[in-house]
Design a protein around this motif. Structure first.
Motif, mmCIF file in Angstrom:
data_model
loop_
_atom_site.group_PDB
_atom_site.id
_atom_site.type_symbol
_atom_site.label_atom_id
_atom_site.label_comp_id
_atom_site.label_asym_id
_atom_site.label_seq_id
_atom_site.Cartn_x
_atom_site.Cartn_y
_atom_site.Cartn_z
ATOM 1 N N PHE A 1 29.844 -4.071 -18.928
ATOM 2 C CA PHE A 1 29.765 -3.640 -19.684
ATOM 3 C C PHE A 1 31.003 -2.577 -19.696
ATOM 4 O O PHE A 1 30.432 -2.084 -18.870
ATOM 5 N N ASP A 2 32.484 -3.140 -20.025
ATOM 6 C CA ASP A 2 33.350 -2.412 -19.662
ATOM 7 C C ASP A 2 33.076 -0.775 -19.831
ATOM 8 O O ASP A 2 33.721 0.632 -19.027
ATOM 9 N N ASP A 3 32.551 0.000 -21.403
ATOM 10 C CA ASP A 3 32.372 0.751 -21.427
ATOM 11 C C ASP A 3 30.971 1.759 -20.519
ATOM 12 O O ASP A 3 31.083 2.915 -20.265
ATOM 13 N N ASP A 4 30.115 0.665 -19.768
ATOM 14 C CA ASP A 4 28.885 1.310 -19.141
ATOM 15 C C ASP A 4 29.766 1.704 -17.825
ATOM 16 O O ASP A 4 29.751 2.715 -16.927
ATOM 17 N N LYS A 5 30.500 0.910 -17.526
ATOM 18 C CA LYS A 5 31.357 0.423 -16.102
ATOM 19 C C LYS A 5 32.318 2.227 -16.221
ATOM 20 O O LYS A 5 32.502 2.940 -15.340
ATOM 21 N N LYS A 6 33.176 2.336 -17.160
ATOM 22 C CA LYS A 6 33.422 3.282 -16.899
ATOM 23 C C LYS A 6 32.532 4.993 -17.117
ATOM 24 O O LYS A 6 33.016 5.404 -16.513
ATOM 25 N N LEU A 7 31.198 5.077 -17.954
ATOM 26 C CA LEU A 7 30.557 6.117 -17.938
ATOM 27 C C LEU A 7 30.089 6.219 -16.440
ATOM 28 O O LEU A 7 30.459 7.411 -15.760
ATOM 29 N N MET A 8 29.888 5.254 -16.018
ATOM 30 C CA MET A 8 29.394 5.505 -14.634
ATOM 31 C C MET A 8 31.265 5.983 -13.787
ATOM 32 O O MET A 8 30.432 6.550 -12.806
ATOM 33 N N GLU A 9 31.491 5.075 -13.635
ATOM 34 C CA GLU A 9 33.196 5.364 -12.891
ATOM 35 C C GLU A 9 33.149 6.976 -12.809
ATOM 36 O O GLU A 9 33.377 8.324 -12.155
ATOM 37 N N GLU A 10 32.693 7.925 -14.053
ATOM 38 C CA GLU A 10 33.041 8.845 -14.574
ATOM 39 C C GLU A 10 31.898 9.865 -13.686
ATOM 40 O O GLU A 10 32.220 11.205 -13.465
ATOM 41 N N VAL A 11 30.780 9.854 -14.498
ATOM 42 C CA VAL A 11 29.427 10.197 -13.825
ATOM 43 C C VAL A 11 29.097 10.239 -12.509
ATOM 44 O O VAL A 11 28.504 11.508 -11.578
ATOM 45 N N PHE A 12 29.172 8.907 -12.026
ATOM 46 C CA PHE A 12 29.071 9.323 -9.912
ATOM 47 C C PHE A 12 30.200 9.127 -8.874
ATOM 48 O O PHE A 12 30.367 9.922 -8.408
ATOM 49 N N GLY A 13 31.536 9.337 -9.562
ATOM 50 C CA GLY A 13 32.596 9.728 -9.449
ATOM 51 C C GLY A 13 33.055 8.862 -7.977
ATOM 52 O O GLY A 13 33.607 9.120 -7.170
ATOM 53 N N VAL A 14 32.961 7.243 -8.761
ATOM 54 C CA VAL A 14 33.548 6.429 -7.428
ATOM 55 C C VAL A 14 33.722 5.582 -8.135
ATOM 56 O O VAL A 14 33.177 4.683 -9.459
ATOM 57 N N PRO A 15 34.259 4.304 -7.744
ATOM 58 C CA PRO A 15 34.731 2.829 -8.274
ATOM 59 C C PRO A 15 33.520 2.300 -8.207
ATOM 60 O O PRO A 15 32.262 2.428 -7.420
ATOM 61 N N VAL A 16 33.499 0.946 -9.842
ATOM 62 C CA VAL A 16 31.945 0.618 -9.934
ATOM 63 C C VAL A 16 32.518 -0.862 -9.437
ATOM 64 O O VAL A 16 33.959 -1.211 -9.938
ATOM 65 N N ILE A 17 31.723 -1.751 -8.711
ATOM 66 C CA ILE A 17 31.853 -2.979 -8.374
ATOM 67 C C ILE A 17 31.157 -4.423 -9.048
ATOM 68 O O ILE A 17 30.119 -3.213 -8.925
ATOM 69 N N ASN A 18 31.457 -4.846 -9.364
ATOM 70 C CA ASN A 18 30.657 -6.153 -9.718
ATOM 71 C C ASN A 18 30.293 -7.138 -8.844
ATOM 72 O O ASN A 18 31.498 -7.858 -8.858
ATOM 73 N N GLU A 19 29.795 -7.271 -8.444
ATOM 74 C CA GLU A 19 28.693 -8.241 -7.992
ATOM 75 C C GLU A 19 28.164 -9.553 -9.233
ATOM 76 O O GLU A 19 27.477 -9.422 -9.495
ATOM 77 N N TYR A 20 28.260 -11.136 -8.709
ATOM 78 C CA TYR A 20 28.158 -12.381 -9.486
ATOM 79 C C TYR A 20 27.668 -13.135 -8.946
ATOM 80 O O TYR A 20 28.146 -13.250 -7.466
ATOM 81 N N GLY A 21 26.089 -13.443 -8.080
ATOM 82 C CA GLY A 21 25.935 -14.194 -7.247
ATOM 83 C C GLY A 21 24.142 -14.841 -8.076
ATOM 84 O O GLY A 21 23.907 -14.348 -8.667
ATOM 85 N N ALA A 22 23.810 -16.054 -6.906
ATOM 86 C CA ALA A 22 22.566 -16.528 -7.904
ATOM 87 C C ALA A 22 21.872 -16.790 -6.215
ATOM 88 O O ALA A 22 22.409 -17.279 -5.098
ATOM 89 N N SER A 23 20.782 -16.238 -5.980
ATOM 90 C CA SER A 23 20.026 -16.783 -4.874
ATOM 91 C C SER A 23 19.765 -18.114 -4.187
ATOM 92 O O SER A 23 20.154 -18.768 -2.640
ATOM 93 N N GLU A 24 20.002 -19.177 -5.264
ATOM 94 C CA GLU A 24 20.158 -20.209 -4.790
ATOM 95 C C GLU A 24 20.854 -20.853 -4.238
ATOM 96 O O GLU A 24 21.250 -22.704 -3.895
ATOM 97 N N LEU A 25 22.691 -20.052 -4.661
ATOM 98 C CA LEU A 25 23.746 -20.796 -4.384
ATOM 99 C C LEU A 25 24.255 -19.954 -2.639
ATOM 100 O O LEU A 25 23.902 -20.030 -2.120
#
Length: 437
Positions: free
Chosen positions: A232-256
């Motif tokens: 979620f956007d607000d979770d991404k914003k929080l993580m970037e603020e407290v980690f101090g680094v960009p947040v990257i989203n990965e979407y995958g499926a083991s069967e694919l």
């Protein structure tokens, strides 16, 4: 030493050939990429019609020259013995075999031929490499589950060693465990975080409460990569603020394969090299770009097992800026089986309910995480982990928000708990409906 790739090679996965193949695909021009997709999808269908009795039976007498007439495969089609689904020239001891997580409620065993699985790793290595992450020497802080049986536990630990990663199991998110994780970041030179979104968000909230910026105590940290759960956007914003680094989203499926990955321009770019991703309506027809629909995926290189027009169970939107070579996943809305049917007859993605509630409950940082269960047509139970119980005023605010955005007269049950139930893999299912559709 190229330890990671040498390990793949020793296990029979031709990673060098796969990387060479991927490089050639990436060199195809924008103008010719549509032809590449057209040719590749037709070739994999023709291969399985000739070599796979399971797929030939599924297709029947359908004219496969019309792509949209080709049946959409579901997980239920694949819940039969793997031997019945393998192509003729492949045996179980000569392919990569694994099992889906079952987060959709419909788990199954699948197979990939070894070249296809090597291509999966070539794709992952390429996307991570664009961020400057090298699996042979970049140290990963891994927020994942781990098998608790002796054999499974040590198998994962060995894989962690060869993959240059340090694992933090996510089944215990107590204050004590968070302190231990924090100490590891003080001692180790982590290059990036990778793991389940909900667990990493939980750690971010712990750091926020401590007024700690993570890359101040671990200056080698460059990225946080989240996967397997909604971001979620607000979770991404929080993580970037407290980690101090960009947040990257990965979407995958083991069967694919890896399905989509955030690039340096913050675009959620779909893997068009080894997959064909379609967005379909309820009649299995492609929707216009910018419209939501079911995510249906074809694996272009898996000869051992057909994954052709496979309904992964998710709902998404491809951006109107998408091209054949660079499709962009504008939205990943949730799972098709996580729909909430309301008393009025309206049906909504369950994560809509979750998101509306989240906007209220996360305001002051008291609530660390929560899940929602639809127990009756008009009743939703909210289980939450928090320092203190929600006040009646806070509960009323949540209810008001639900009435305003969804529907009036819905009943909410609030249940404070110390820990939320996670799957065996460690994933947190944020919304589930227990009501029969």
């Amino acid at each position: 030493m190229n330890l990671f790739e040498n390990t793949l090679k020793l296990n029979g996965f031709p990673i060098a050939e796969a990387k060479e193949k991927l490089a050639k695909i990436k060199q195809i021009s924008n103008e010719n990429f549509g032809n590449y997709i057209f040719k590749s999808r037709n070739e994999i269908v023709a291969y399985h019609l000739q070599n796979n009795p399971f797929y030939k039976k599924l297709i029947g007498n359908i004219d496969v020259s019309n792509w949209e007439k080709i049946p959409v495969m579901t997980k239920r089609h694949l819940q039969c013995p793997l031997e019945e689904r393998l192509s003729n020239s492949f045996k179980k001891d000569a392919v990569y075999i694994n099992k889906t997580s079952g987060s959709s409620g419909t788990p199954f065993i699948f197979a990939k031929d070894k070249f296809c699985h090597a291509l999966t790793w070539a794709e992952i290595i390429d996307r991570f490499g664009a961020l400057g992450i090298n699996f042979n020497h970049s140290l990963q802080a891994r927020f994942y589950g781990i098998p608790l049986d002796f054999k499974g536990f040590y198998k994962e630990r060995i894989k962690d060693f060869f993959s240059h990663r340090y694992r933090f199991p996510v089944f215990d998110l107590s204050e004590e465990k968070m302190e231990i994780i924090l100490k590891s970041f003080r001692r180790r030179k982590f290059d990036y975080i990778n793991g389940y979104t909900s667990s990493i968000v939980f750690f971010a909230k712990f750091l926020r409460d401590k007024n700690i910026i993570l890359n101040k105590i671990c200056p080698t940290l460059k990225y946080c990569i989240v996967t397997s759960e909604m971001l979620f956007d607000d979770d991404k914003k929080l993580m970037e603020e407290v980690f101090g680094v960009p947040v990257i989203n990965e979407y995958g499926a083991s069967e694919l394969d890896l399905i989509a990955f955030t690039n340096n321009e913050n675009e959620f770019v779909v893997n068009s090299e080894t997959l064909l991703v379609e967005i379909l309506d309820e009649n299995d027809m492609a929707v216009p770009l910018g419209n939501s629909g079911r995510i249906v995926i074809t694996s272009l290189y898996n000869k051992a097992h057909p994954m052709i027009r496979y309904d992964i169970g998710d709902i998404g939107v491809l951006s109107s800026a998408s091209t054949d070579k660079k499709p962009i996943l504008e939205k990943l809305i949730g799972r098709t089986n996580d729909m909430a049917k309301l008393p009025s007859g309206k049906t909504i993605p369950g994560l809509t309910f979750y998101y509306v509630t989240k906007s209220i409950m996360s305001n002051d940082g008291n609530v660390k995480e929560f899940i929602i269960e639809q127990t009756e047509l008009d009743t939703f139970k909210i289980q939450y982990v928090a320092d203190k119980a929600l006040s009646q005023q806070e509960k009323n605010a949540v209810q008001k928000s639900v009435f305003e955005y969804l529907e009036k007269d819905l009943k909410l049950i609030f249940e404070r708990t110390t820990v939320l139930k996670r799957s065996k893999s460690g994933k947190l299912k944020q919304f589930v409906s227990l009501v029969e559709k």
